[in-house]
Scaffold this motif. Structure first.
Motif, PDB file in Angstrom:
ATOM      1  N   LEU A 168      -5.541 -11.736  -8.004  1.00 20.54           N
ATOM      2  CA  LEU A 168      -4.682 -12.798  -8.298  1.00 20.54           C
ATOM      3  C   LEU A 168      -5.441 -14.075  -8.624  1.00 20.54           C
ATOM      4  CD1 LEU A 168      -1.169 -12.624  -6.382  1.00 20.54           C
ATOM      5  CD2 LEU A 168      -1.550 -12.451  -8.784  1.00 20.54           C
ATOM      6  N   ALA A 227     -11.871  -8.678  -3.267  1.00 18.79           N
ATOM      7  CA  ALA A 227     -11.399  -9.969  -3.981  1.00 18.79           C
ATOM      8  C   ALA A 227      -9.858  -9.744  -4.118  1.00 18.79           C
ATOM      9  CB  ALA A 227     -11.846 -10.057  -5.331  1.00 18.79           C
ATOM     10  N   GLY A 262      -7.427   1.054  -3.031  1.00 14.37           N
ATOM     11  CA  GLY A 262      -6.830   1.665  -2.005  1.00 14.37           C
ATOM     12  C   GLY A 262      -7.809   2.739  -1.224  1.00 14.37           C
ATOM     13  N   ASN A 311      -2.614   1.300  -9.893  1.00 11.59           N
ATOM     14  CA  ASN A 311      -1.309   1.541  -9.456  1.00 11.59           C
ATOM     15  C   ASN A 311      -1.139   0.332  -8.394  1.00 11.59           C
ATOM     16  OD1 ASN A 311       0.734   2.384  -7.655  1.00 11.59           O
ATOM     17  ND2 ASN A 311      -0.718   3.977  -6.496  1.00 11.59           N
ATOM     18  N   GLN A 361       0.688  -1.313  -0.003  1.00 14.42           N
ATOM     19  CA  GLN A 361      -0.019  -0.082   0.035  1.00 14.42           C
ATOM     20  C   GLN A 361       0.969   1.167  -0.086  1.00 14.42           C
ATOM     21  OE1 GLN A 361      -2.719  -0.580   3.140  1.00 14.42           O
ATOM     22  NE2 GLN A 361      -4.176  -1.984   1.949  1.00 14.42           N
ATOM     23  N   GLU A 381     -10.428  -4.863  -4.650  1.00 21.83           N
ATOM     24  CA  GLU A 381      -9.454  -4.545  -3.466  1.00 21.83           C
ATOM     25  C   GLU A 381      -9.437  -5.825  -2.615  1.00 21.83           C
ATOM     26  OE1 GLU A 381      -7.423  -1.820  -2.466  1.00 21.83           O
ATOM     27  OE2 GLU A 381      -6.917  -3.417  -1.085  1.00 21.83           O
TER      28      GLU A 381
HETATM   29  N1  SAM Z   1      -4.887   2.972  -6.171  1.00 16.91           N
HETATM   30  C1  SAM Z   1      -4.464   3.458  -4.844  1.00 16.91           C
HETATM   31  C2  SAM Z   1      -3.676   4.639  -5.351  1.00 16.91           C
HETATM   32  O1  SAM Z   1      -3.318   4.896  -6.238  1.00 16.91           O
HETATM   33  O2  SAM Z   1      -3.466   5.542  -4.186  1.00 16.91           O
HETATM   34  C3  SAM Z   1      -3.727   2.315  -4.222  1.00 16.91           C
HETATM   35  C4  SAM Z   1      -2.629   1.735  -4.794  1.00 16.91           C
HETATM   36  S1  SAM Z   1      -1.530   0.870  -3.732  1.00 16.91           S
HETATM   37  C5  SAM Z   1       0.082   0.847  -4.644  1.00 16.91           C
HETATM   38  C6  SAM Z   1      -2.217  -0.980  -3.943  1.00 16.91           C
HETATM   39  C7  SAM Z   1      -3.425  -1.496  -3.834  1.00 16.91           C
HETATM   40  O3  SAM Z   1      -3.507  -2.712  -3.921  1.00 16.91           O
HETATM   41  C8  SAM Z   1      -3.773  -1.438  -2.095  1.00 16.91           C
HETATM   42  O4  SAM Z   1      -4.862  -0.747  -1.820  1.00 16.91           O
HETATM   43  C9  SAM Z   1      -3.787  -2.682  -1.856  1.00 16.91           C
HETATM   44  O5  SAM Z   1      -4.378  -3.024  -0.775  1.00 16.91           O
HETATM   45  C10 SAM Z   1      -4.339  -3.361  -3.067  1.00 16.91           C
HETATM   46  N2  SAM Z   1      -3.815  -4.866  -3.399  1.00 16.91           N
HETATM   47  C11 SAM Z   1      -2.636  -5.601  -2.862  1.00 16.91           C
HETATM   48  N3  SAM Z   1      -2.672  -6.803  -3.359  1.00 16.91           N
HETATM   49  C12 SAM Z   1      -3.858  -6.756  -4.044  1.00 16.91           C
HETATM   50  C13 SAM Z   1      -4.358  -7.986  -4.540  1.00 16.91           C
HETATM   51  N4  SAM Z   1      -3.893  -9.350  -4.768  1.00 16.91           N
HETATM   52  N5  SAM Z   1      -5.765  -7.931  -5.293  1.00 16.91           N
HETATM   53  C14 SAM Z   1      -6.487  -6.687  -5.233  1.00 16.91           C
HETATM   54  N6  SAM Z   1      -5.902  -5.617  -4.459  1.00 16.91           N
HETATM   55  C15 SAM Z   1      -4.526  -5.768  -3.849  1.00 16.91           C
END
Ligand code: SAM
Length: 254
Positions: A81, A78, A37, A98, A7, A56
């Protein structure tokens, strides 16, 4: 913030809008966003797109995400992956995100596998990985990841974002990359393995890597096969373009 979920949140509107512009989002589009996020990118996408579906994994983020969103946004709890992309929407969609950097490479494999449902991909990832994906033959970054992604897609590097733009700051620079699928490319499981093995030792010539791959083929036959594929006998794997790799792969019938 949860480190295990990668995150690092963005809030700078000019950067978020640049991502949306690079993704070329239009009012008729359905967009699937990986990892909304705190929802900053989701809101920018929803301001333009017809429909946004955010996937998410972090259940603690789901209630605040759902409560603050415009009506054209759905939030799905979800793991990207294992989510079934074909069941997310009946219409093909543009994929934006992101990405959590720790799972970026397996996510790319999933995007490729779901390319008949995903129209194109625009994502922020670690700059070094983006450069490897988009690298051209002969460059230091060119390797199996470049060949395997570019076999399926035209990869275009966008802009770079410094660590200071994220909260908390990541340790690395980030870049946006866009994939546009090449039409009519069939799945190539054998090709994937072949390319990994062709690069198994970068210091060796391709002929030497092939000799290790096919111990029963005499060396002169390997050189002959390279010649028939229009490849110099001493070429190194990183010098070969994607069509070059395809010709060698077809010749050796791996
Ligand atoms: N989009 C937001 C931003 O740009 O501020 C957050 C980006 S942050 C780099 C990555 C996001 O992906 C986090 O909210 C995290 O909880 C979520 N995440 C991590 N692994 C994930 C997964 N396997 N499937 C879905 N979401 C995931």
């Amino acid at each position: 913030m949860k480190k295990r979920f990668g995150q690092h949140f963005l809030s700078d509107k000019s950067i978020l809008r640049k991502i949306v512009a690079f993704a070329n989002i239009a009012p008729t589009h359905t967009v699937v966003e990986i990892g909304p996020g705190a929802g900053a990118l989701t809101r920018e996408l929803a301001a333009i797109a017809h429909r946004v579906i955010g996937i998410e994994i972090d259940r603690d983020l789901i209630p605040p995400l759902r409560s603050g969103m415009p009506p054209n946004v759905e939030i799905v709890e979800a793991d990207a992956l294992d989510v079934d992309f074909a069941k997310l929407a009946s219409e093909p969609f543009h994929l934006v995100g992101n990405l959590p950097y720790n799972v970026a490479t397996p996510l790319f494999k999933r995007f490729i596998a779901a390319r008949f449902q995903i129209l194109d991909v625009t994502v922020m990832i670690q700059k070094e990985v983006a450069q490897r994906i988009a690298a051209k033959p002969g460059s230091g970054e060119y390797g199996p990841l470049s060949v395997l992604v570019q076999y399926y897609a035209d990869a275009k590097l966008g802009f770079t974002v410094p660590p200071g733009a994220f909260r908390p700051r990541p340790k690395v620079d980030s870049s946006v990359i866009r994939l546009d699928w090449r039409p009519g490319v069939a799945n190539a499981t054998g090709f994937t393995d072949f390319v990994h093995r062709a690069f198994s030792s970068r210091r060796k010539t391709l002929a030497n890597n092939l000799a290790a791959m096919f111990p029963s083929i005499p060396r002169e036959k390997i050189i002959e096969g390279l010649g028939a594929s229009d490849i110099r006998p001493h070429a190194r794997p990183e010098e070969l373009s994607i069509p070059d790799f395809q010709r060698v792969y077809n010749h050796f019938g791996y």
